[in-house]
Each structure stands twice: as structure tokens, then as C-alpha cells.
Design a protein around this motif. Structure first.
Motif, short mmCIF file in Angstrom:
data_model
loop_
_atom_site.label_atom_id
_atom_site.label_comp_id
_atom_site.label_asym_id
_atom_site.label_seq_id
_atom_site.Cartn_x
_atom_site.Cartn_y
_atom_site.Cartn_z
N ARG A 15 22.23 58.16 -45.12
CA ARG A 15 23.55 57.95 -45.00
C ARG A 15 23.66 56.95 -43.74
NH1 ARG A 15 25.34 61.01 -40.14
NH2 ARG A 15 27.45 59.90 -40.45
N TRP A 16 22.81 56.87 -42.85
CA TRP A 16 22.95 55.63 -41.74
C TRP A 16 22.41 54.48 -42.56
CZ3 TRP A 16 19.96 60.25 -41.56
CH2 TRP A 16 20.61 61.15 -40.90
N ILE A 17 22.87 53.30 -42.08
CA ILE A 17 22.67 52.19 -42.68
C ILE A 17 21.56 51.21 -42.10
CG2 ILE A 17 23.86 49.98 -43.66
CD1 ILE A 17 25.23 52.38 -44.34
N ASP A 18 21.53 50.19 -41.43
CA ASP A 18 20.55 49.23 -41.16
C ASP A 18 20.05 49.41 -39.82
OD1 ASP A 18 22.62 48.13 -39.75
OD2 ASP A 18 22.89 46.56 -41.39
N THR A 19 20.06 50.54 -39.16
CA THR A 19 19.78 50.71 -37.93
C THR A 19 18.48 50.11 -37.41
OG1 THR A 19 20.82 52.85 -38.02
CG2 THR A 19 19.66 52.47 -35.99
N ILE B 198 13.35 57.06 -52.05
CA ILE B 198 13.36 58.69 -51.66
C ILE B 198 14.79 58.70 -50.72
CG2 ILE B 198 12.33 60.17 -50.02
CD1 ILE B 198 10.04 58.64 -50.35
N THR B 199 15.82 59.76 -51.37
CA THR B 199 16.88 59.65 -51.10
C THR B 199 17.06 61.24 -50.15
OG1 THR B 199 17.98 58.92 -52.99
CG2 THR B 199 19.59 60.27 -51.85
N TYR B 200 17.36 60.89 -48.86
CA TYR B 200 17.35 62.11 -47.85
C TYR B 200 18.91 62.55 -47.81
CZ TYR B 200 16.80 64.56 -43.46
OH TYR B 200 16.83 65.68 -42.63
N LEU B 201 19.24 63.70 -48.11
CA LEU B 201 20.48 64.03 -47.79
C LEU B 201 20.59 65.03 -46.66
CD1 LEU B 201 21.36 65.00 -51.58
CD2 LEU B 201 21.76 62.98 -50.45
N ALA B 202 20.91 64.59 -45.35
CA ALA B 202 20.79 65.29 -44.12
C ALA B 202 21.69 66.55 -44.04
CB ALA B 202 20.82 64.44 -42.96
N ASP B 203 22.60 66.61 -44.75
CA ASP B 203 23.62 67.56 -44.53
C ASP B 203 23.62 68.64 -45.48
OD1 ASP B 203 24.46 66.08 -46.46
OD2 ASP B 203 26.55 65.51 -45.72
N SER C 259 27.35 73.20 -44.47
CA SER C 259 28.43 73.95 -43.63
C SER C 259 29.76 73.88 -44.51
CB SER C 259 28.66 73.01 -42.59
OG SER C 259 28.87 71.64 -42.58
N SER C 260 29.97 73.50 -45.56
CA SER C 260 31.24 73.45 -46.33
C SER C 260 30.86 73.33 -47.96
CB SER C 260 31.99 72.31 -45.73
OG SER C 260 31.65 71.13 -46.17
N GLU C 261 31.94 73.28 -48.48
CA GLU C 261 32.19 73.02 -50.09
C GLU C 261 32.22 71.75 -50.45
OE1 GLU C 261 31.44 75.43 -52.53
OE2 GLU C 261 30.85 76.54 -50.74
N GLU C 262 32.28 70.78 -49.59
CA GLU C 262 32.30 69.21 -49.74
C GLU C 262 31.02 68.60 -50.08
OE1 GLU C 262 33.91 67.65 -46.02
OE2 GLU C 262 35.86 68.01 -46.68
N ARG C 263 31.14 67.72 -50.86
CA ARG C 263 29.77 66.79 -51.18
C ARG C 263 29.28 66.27 -50.00
NH1 ARG C 263 30.51 69.77 -55.09
NH2 ARG C 263 31.57 68.93 -57.25
N SER C 264 27.81 66.11 -50.23
CA SER C 264 27.16 65.41 -49.20
C SER C 264 27.84 64.23 -48.59
CB SER C 264 25.55 65.20 -49.59
OG SER C 264 25.14 64.53 -48.74
#
Length: 396
Positions: A30-34, A63-68, A87-92
Motif C-alpha cells: 500500500r505504500w507507493i514509490d518511497t 509478491i503482494t503484502y497485505l500489512a493489515d 482490526s475490523s470487518e473492512e477490506r484491506s
């Protein structure tokens, strides 16, 4: 292009073609081009933004990293809940970022991992689940069909619920998806999305689904700096203000063999478009030269003249009425048949009826109205002659 050698841990610079021969993996998060792009170099920044889709497309593996997300082993991969945040029912959050859309679409070999680097599954294995989460047809996610076959409106609908940190990136992050290039101009704000649409209009000549959008609500125009003294609620032009306006356009289709090619071009006033009314090709003949003289002579000077003026009045009044404009894109009706999508226009300036219009067609300037709705009707898209549809800009 910069890559990290996983054997020597050295940072390598080089041409992408040379890396493609060796093969490389790429990371999506989810972080872009840091760490990837030197933003102090305008040249590198522009080249990177226009090349990013290619970087992903030509990688051996993404490789897709879902940090949440924490993988719940009790949930099957067919359940959309596997992508819920811990932490919730929301999508990543990964599913709501603008740049990650092109990464999802670019290549088939994609593996998902949760916050603890627990393996979750591949894009192919989870295509149906991903389709339910992203509203992208599973055929495009599984590789059964090329996503580029989807029309403009459908691709825009995939971006509708996503966000970017910088407003301009809503446009720039879709360049690879549409297969076009643009020079980034950070600071142009909403102008980036307008430029994107103008580029699409010039590139996809058959695809009028670019205009098949709806305002989410009647206050949408005020959110984009439109002056109320010039634009009433639900009034706009042909080009949308945001991808969000395509949210409900995911079912738009193009005909397999579309034969009508119509010209749309941006002018300082708005879009030059084939919107001239068909009424000028039929009834107007009664007012032309010999036809008008014979009519007056046959009926009588007084009554013929009155009838002549009445017909002119009727045509002038009709020319100012709201009308539907059929696009060459389609929706399914209740019987499953393809019907033209239509939008609604209101003339703001029309030449008065006069003789010999077939040689000198009247000018027509219009606004798009009822922008919170789209209609469907079995009506072929024809070239009606040029007019202008006004297009609001920020601050209008």
C-alpha cells in the motif's frame, strides 16, 4: 530500473530488458514509490510513472503484502472475508489504493501474504474471491480474457472506490491500464484527470463509454469548484470530474463490431461533438427555396405565409427542447438485449431557423443535464453533425 540482488544484496541499476532476461520479482504493497523513484529528478519521475505498469507486467512474480490482514486458517480462500483487516470487518487498505489496481491487473503470477508473511494463495486461485472484493470480472483476473477488452467505463469503475494521496495520481495510476502515456505535472490537480480523458478520447475513437457515467449525487458538482451561477445541480459536460462517477458503470458493453466512428474534440468552449438535431434534415425542407414558394402559392398568400411562419416558430421551439443523445455503448435491458446508453442534453444556444440549412447547418451549444442518470433505448448511434457541449473546469 533498480533491483536488489537477493544473492549478493547489492542494488543493481540497468535497462529493464536486461533484467527481463534474468527474471525478477516485484513487490506490491500500500505504500507507493518511497524507495524506488528519485523524485528529485523530473525525468526519472516521469519515466517511472509511465513505465510502472510494464515493470509489473514483465515480472516473473508479484509478491503482494497485505500489512493489515491476518490469515484466518478456518476461512476458505473463496470467502471475501479472508481479505478483511485484522482490526475490523473492512477490506484491506490495499484494495482501496489507486496504484495497486494496475499491479493487480498487470500480471497473473501474483502471491498474497498477510502481515506475518503467511502465504494466503495466488491470484489465479483466488480470482473469484478477488472479483467479489474488487468488482472486476473474474475472467480478467484469472487470465481467461484480457482485461484490455473491457471498455473505458468498466475500467474506470474499477478505480471508482480507490484513493490516492495526491489528486493527480488518480489519473497517473491508470496510464498503464489504458496503455497510454502522459507527462506528469504535479500541481495540476483535477486537470490530470481531464487530460487523461482527453487522451483516451483521442486514442479510443470507437469507445464512447467514456461519457457513460453518473454523478453520485446532486451535490457532486459543488465538490469540484463549479460556480452555481453558471451550472445548476446535475448539469455538467461530457467528461467526468472523477473516476468515482463511473462507480455504477461496470456493466457497460461495446458492440462486437461497432461501425460508427464519431469525432469528439476539446475546444476552449467545450467538446465539439456530433449532437446536431435530426429535425433539420426533414421538416426544414418545407422552408427551403422552391418548396416554400410552392407552399405559399398553393395555400394562398395570407394563409400560406402564416403557416410558413408557424412552422418556423415550431422548429425554433423544438430546437431548444431537451433531447437524448445515444452513445455507441450498451447495457442489457430486462430481456437481456443490448440497448444504447443515452445521455441528456439541453441547448443553451441555437441558431434560428433560416433557409438552406443543409448547406450551412445551424450551430448548437448545449449542456449535459440529468447527470445523475443514464437511459437505455434501442436507437442506433448516428452522426448528427457538429455542435458543442460545454465542459466545466475548476473554478467555473
Amino acid at each position: 530500473m533498480r533491483l536488489l540482488d537477493t544473492t549478493t544484496f547489492e542494488l543493481r541499476n540497468g535497462d529493464q530488458n536486461s533484467f527481463c532476461q534474468e527474471g525478477y520479482a516485484i513487490l506490491s504493497h500500500r505504500w507507493i514509490d518511497t524507495c524506488c523513484i528519485n523524485k528529485n529528478s523530473a525525468t526519472e519521475e516521469a519515466e517511472s510513472i509511465n513505465s510502472m505498469f510494464k515493470w509489473y507486467r514483465e515480472a516473473r512474480l508479484c509478491i503482494t503484502y497485505l500489512a493489515d490482514v491476518t490469515r484466518d486458517v478456518e476461512l476458505p480462500i473463496t470467502s471475501p472475508r479472508v481479505f478483511n483487516r485484522a482490526s475490523s470487518e473492512e477490506r484491506s487498505e490495499w484494495f482501496f489504493r489507486g496504484w495497486t489496481l494496475q499491479e493487480l491487473l498487470a500480471l497473473q503470477e501474483m502471491q498474497f501474504y498477510d502481515m506475518d508473511w503467511t502465504y494466503m494463495g495466488t491470484k489465479r486461485e483466488m480470482a473469484v474471491t478477488l472479483a467479489r472484493v474488487t468488482r472486476i470480472d473474474a475472467r480478467y483476473l484469472s487470465g481467461a480474457e484480457n482485461f484490455r477488452d473491457a471498455c473505458i467505463a468498466v475500467k474506470m469503475s474499477w478505480m471508482a472506490l480507490r484513493k490516492t494521496t495526491r489528486e493527480e495520481d488518480m489519473a497517473y495510476s491508470m496510464l498503464g491500464i489504458f496503455g497510454i502515456t502522459m507527462t506528469p505535472q504535479y500541481g495540476e490537480g483535477q486537470g490530470a484527470f481531464m487530460r487523461l480523458q482527453e487522451t483516451l478520447m483521442a486514442t479510443y475513437l470507437f469507445d464512447e463509454s467514456l461519457f457513460a457515467w453518473q454523478m453520485p449525487d446532486l451535490s457532486s458538482d459543488s465538490q469540484h469548484g463549479v460556480r452555481k451561477d453558471k451550472w445548476a445541480p446535475s448539469e455538467w459536460g461530457l467528461l467526468a470530474a472523477s473516476p468515482e462517477w463511473f462507480k455504477d458503470s461496470g456493466d457497460i458493453e461495446m458492440a462486437p463490431h461497432e461501425s460508427v466512428t464519431r469525432s469528439f474534440a476539446m475546444t476552449p468552449q467545450g467538446l465539439k461533438a456530433p449532437i446536431r438535431r435530426t429535425l433539420y434534415t426533414g421538416e426544414i425542407m418545407a422552408l427551403e427555396g422552391v418548396f416554400g414558394i410552392l407552399w405559399i402559392s398553393f395555400v394562398g398568400t395570407i394563409f400560406g405565409g402564416i403557416g410558413f411562419l408557424y412552422l418556423k416558430h415550431k422548429l425554433n421551439k423544438k430546437a431548444k427542447e431537451d433531447f437524448a443523445f445515444a452513445l455507441n455503448c450498451y447495457r442489457r435491458d430486462s430481456d437481456g438485449k443490448l440497448a444504447n446508453v443515452e445521455i441528456y442534453l439541453r441547448p443553451t444556444s441555437v441558431d434560428k431557423v433560416r433557409y438552406r440549412y443543409r448547406k450551412n447547418p445551424p450551430s448548437l451549444v448545449a449542456k449535459r443535464i440529468r447527470c445523475n442518470e443514464l437511459g437505455i433505448r434501442f436507437k442506433s448511434a448516428t452522426d448528427l453533425g457538429e455542435g458543442v457541449v460545454l465542459q466545466p473546469r475548476p473554478g467555473f
